[in-house]
Design a protein around this motif. Structure first.
Motif, mmCIF file in Angstrom:
data_model
loop_
_atom_site.group_PDB
_atom_site.id
_atom_site.type_symbol
_atom_site.label_atom_id
_atom_site.label_comp_id
_atom_site.label_asym_id
_atom_site.label_seq_id
_atom_site.Cartn_x
_atom_site.Cartn_y
_atom_site.Cartn_z
ATOM 1 N N UNK A 67 0.735 -1.118 -0.015
ATOM 2 C CA UNK A 67 -0.483 -0.198 0.001
ATOM 3 C C UNK A 67 0.920 0.677 -0.509
ATOM 4 N N UNK A 68 1.767 1.029 0.725
ATOM 5 C CA UNK A 68 2.588 2.093 1.131
ATOM 6 C C UNK A 68 3.651 2.379 -0.300
ATOM 7 N N UNK A 69 4.112 1.617 -0.261
ATOM 8 C CA UNK A 69 4.765 1.340 -1.994
ATOM 9 C C UNK A 69 3.880 2.405 -3.554
ATOM 10 N N UNK A 70 2.808 2.350 -3.244
ATOM 11 C CA UNK A 70 1.781 2.500 -4.649
ATOM 12 C C UNK A 70 1.612 4.251 -4.550
ATOM 13 N N UNK A 71 2.447 4.819 -4.107
ATOM 14 C CA UNK A 71 1.996 6.284 -3.699
ATOM 15 C C UNK A 71 3.407 6.820 -4.479
ATOM 16 N N UNK A 72 2.618 8.121 -4.539
ATOM 17 C CA UNK A 72 3.622 9.119 -5.440
ATOM 18 C C UNK A 72 3.713 10.288 -3.947
ATOM 19 N N UNK A 73 5.058 11.379 -4.142
ATOM 20 C CA UNK A 73 5.303 12.678 -2.770
ATOM 21 C C UNK A 73 5.643 13.130 -4.071
ATOM 22 N N UNK A 74 4.593 14.113 -2.923
ATOM 23 C CA UNK A 74 4.702 15.183 -3.880
ATOM 24 C C UNK A 74 4.708 16.500 -3.170
ATOM 25 N N UNK A 75 5.829 17.153 -2.981
ATOM 26 C CA UNK A 75 6.622 18.177 -2.015
ATOM 27 C C UNK A 75 7.391 19.562 -2.598
ATOM 28 N N UNK A 76 7.781 20.805 -1.408
ATOM 29 C CA UNK A 76 8.090 20.980 -2.286
ATOM 30 C C UNK A 76 6.805 22.727 -2.286
ATOM 31 N N UNK A 77 6.710 23.736 -2.937
ATOM 32 C CA UNK A 77 5.697 24.547 -2.813
ATOM 33 C C UNK A 77 4.500 24.445 -2.945
ATOM 34 N N UNK A 78 3.896 23.007 -2.285
ATOM 35 C CA UNK A 78 2.413 22.912 -2.461
ATOM 36 C C UNK A 78 1.331 23.078 -0.839
ATOM 37 N N UNK A 79 0.333 22.896 -0.685
ATOM 38 C CA UNK A 79 -0.720 23.283 0.298
ATOM 39 C C UNK A 79 -0.492 22.271 0.965
ATOM 40 N N UNK A 80 -0.344 20.945 1.176
ATOM 41 C CA UNK A 80 -0.052 19.717 1.468
ATOM 42 C C UNK A 80 1.104 18.919 1.380
ATOM 43 N N UNK A 81 1.806 18.848 1.213
ATOM 44 C CA UNK A 81 3.414 18.231 0.882
ATOM 45 C C UNK A 81 2.279 16.269 1.318
ATOM 46 N N UNK A 82 3.146 15.585 1.035
ATOM 47 C CA UNK A 82 3.252 14.314 1.571
ATOM 48 C C UNK A 82 2.866 12.757 0.474
ATOM 49 N N UNK A 83 3.108 11.861 0.429
ATOM 50 C CA UNK A 83 2.352 10.676 0.199
ATOM 51 C C UNK A 83 1.088 10.746 -0.450
ATOM 52 N N UNK A 84 0.519 10.300 -1.571
ATOM 53 C CA UNK A 84 -0.974 10.002 -2.232
ATOM 54 C C UNK A 84 -0.518 8.734 -3.435
ATOM 55 N N UNK A 85 -2.340 8.132 -2.532
ATOM 56 C CA UNK A 85 -1.444 6.577 -3.551
ATOM 57 C C UNK A 85 -2.126 6.859 -5.340
ATOM 58 N N UNK A 86 -1.967 6.505 -5.173
ATOM 59 C CA UNK A 86 -1.754 6.209 -7.507
ATOM 60 C C UNK A 86 -3.109 5.537 -7.683
ATOM 61 N N UNK A 87 -3.952 5.839 -8.338
ATOM 62 C CA UNK A 87 -5.036 4.981 -7.618
ATOM 63 C C UNK A 87 -5.776 5.262 -9.622
ATOM 64 N N UNK A 88 -5.069 4.328 -11.176
ATOM 65 C CA UNK A 88 -5.476 4.909 -11.982
ATOM 66 C C UNK A 88 -3.947 4.826 -12.499
ATOM 67 N N UNK A 89 -5.342 6.242 -13.734
ATOM 68 C CA UNK A 89 -3.926 7.121 -14.599
ATOM 69 C C UNK A 89 -3.897 8.458 -13.518
ATOM 70 N N UNK A 90 -2.901 8.971 -13.347
ATOM 71 C CA UNK A 90 -2.601 9.673 -12.559
ATOM 72 C C UNK A 90 -1.641 10.059 -13.206
ATOM 73 N N UNK A 91 -1.882 11.562 -13.493
ATOM 74 C CA UNK A 91 -0.727 12.363 -14.414
ATOM 75 C C UNK A 91 -0.564 13.894 -13.581
ATOM 76 N N UNK A 92 0.507 14.912 -14.014
ATOM 77 C CA UNK A 92 1.145 15.023 -13.023
ATOM 78 C C UNK A 92 0.443 16.737 -12.420
ATOM 79 N N UNK A 93 -0.262 17.066 -13.498
ATOM 80 C CA UNK A 93 -1.395 18.234 -12.632
ATOM 81 C C UNK A 93 -2.403 17.618 -11.826
#
Length: 232
Positions: A120-146
């Motif tokens: 479960x933990x591995x199927x995630x993308x980590x988003x960091x930097x100048x975003x409002x809620x930095x963290x790891x988020x599940x990749x469910x289906x097709x996820x684009x950069x936006x």
């Protein structure tokens, strides 16, 4: 001016002393990349955990970490769990309870999930930097950069939309893609797909500064910059 920018970029990989190789697109990860990533799982923001102190029913409960990866536990107070393994968190709680409240506490911490928590933990993308809620988020289906940036609450007021970096490991190689969200919104190029274990950084990242000499001659506005950085 735009017509001039639309030309082919210089052959970065063939430049003298160049440490990187330019590519047309980020390669898709291989199945083995996900398998290798499941060796360790780390607690992050909004992780659901099951904490149990053996023999103490009142100290067996489900918790969820907050946006910074912290949670509260009886007699212990705030536990800073972000970036730690489950064993690290267990030892932190045990050490705080030992002697003061319980002679020899036996503490276990697990991810609260009906499936393999490491997967479960591995199927995630980590988003960091100048975003409002930095963290790891599940990749469910097709996820684009936006979409990945949107999962992290979107960019904040300090974000540089032309400074969005995606790190990806494929096989024994590390790649970095540098994108411009404004260019994607305007339709200058397509919104790239994001895969599990990718790391997205929004802002003036060290990775972009590392390649500043190359970026001065590459038309990042009309096309992304994809680089093979190194062998792992």
């Amino acid at each position: 001016m735009l017509a001039g920018c639309a030309g082919d970029p210089p052959p970065v990989g063939s430049a003298p002393n160049s440490p990187v190789t330019a590519l047309e697109a980020l390669p898709r990860p291989e199945a083995g990349d996900v398998v290798r990533s499941t060796r360790l799982a780390f607690v992050g923001p909004f992780s659901e955990l099951r904490v149990e102190v053996f023999g103490v029913p009142d100290m067996q409960r489900d918790v969820m970490t907050d946006g910074e990866g912290n949670f509260s536990f009886p007699l212990v107070g705030t536990v800073a769990a972000a970036g730690k393994t489950l064993n690290d968190v267990s030892e932190d709680i045990r050490a705080r309870l030992a002697g003061r409240y319980i002679r020899d506490p036996q503490v276990t911490v697990n991810f609260k999930s009906s499936t393999n928590p490491l997967a479960v933990q591995s199927l995630a993308v980590t988003v960091d930097g100048q975003v409002n809620r930095a963290g790891a988020y599940p990749v469910v289906g097709r996820v684009t950069l936006m979409r990945a940036v949107a999962l992290a609450g979107g960019v904040n007021e300090f974000a540089k939309l032309e400074d969005v970096v995606v790190f990806r490991n494929v096989g024994a190689k590390q790649y970095v893609g540098i994108y411009n969200l404004q260019a994607i919104r305007r339709g200058n190029y397509s919104d790239p797909e994001i895969f599990p274990n990718d790391v997205v950084i929004v802002g003036d990242s060290p990775a972009r500064r590392q390649f500043k000499d190359i970026l001065q001659v590459v038309p990042a506005f009309l096309s992304p910059l994809i680089l093979l950085v190194r062998e792992l």
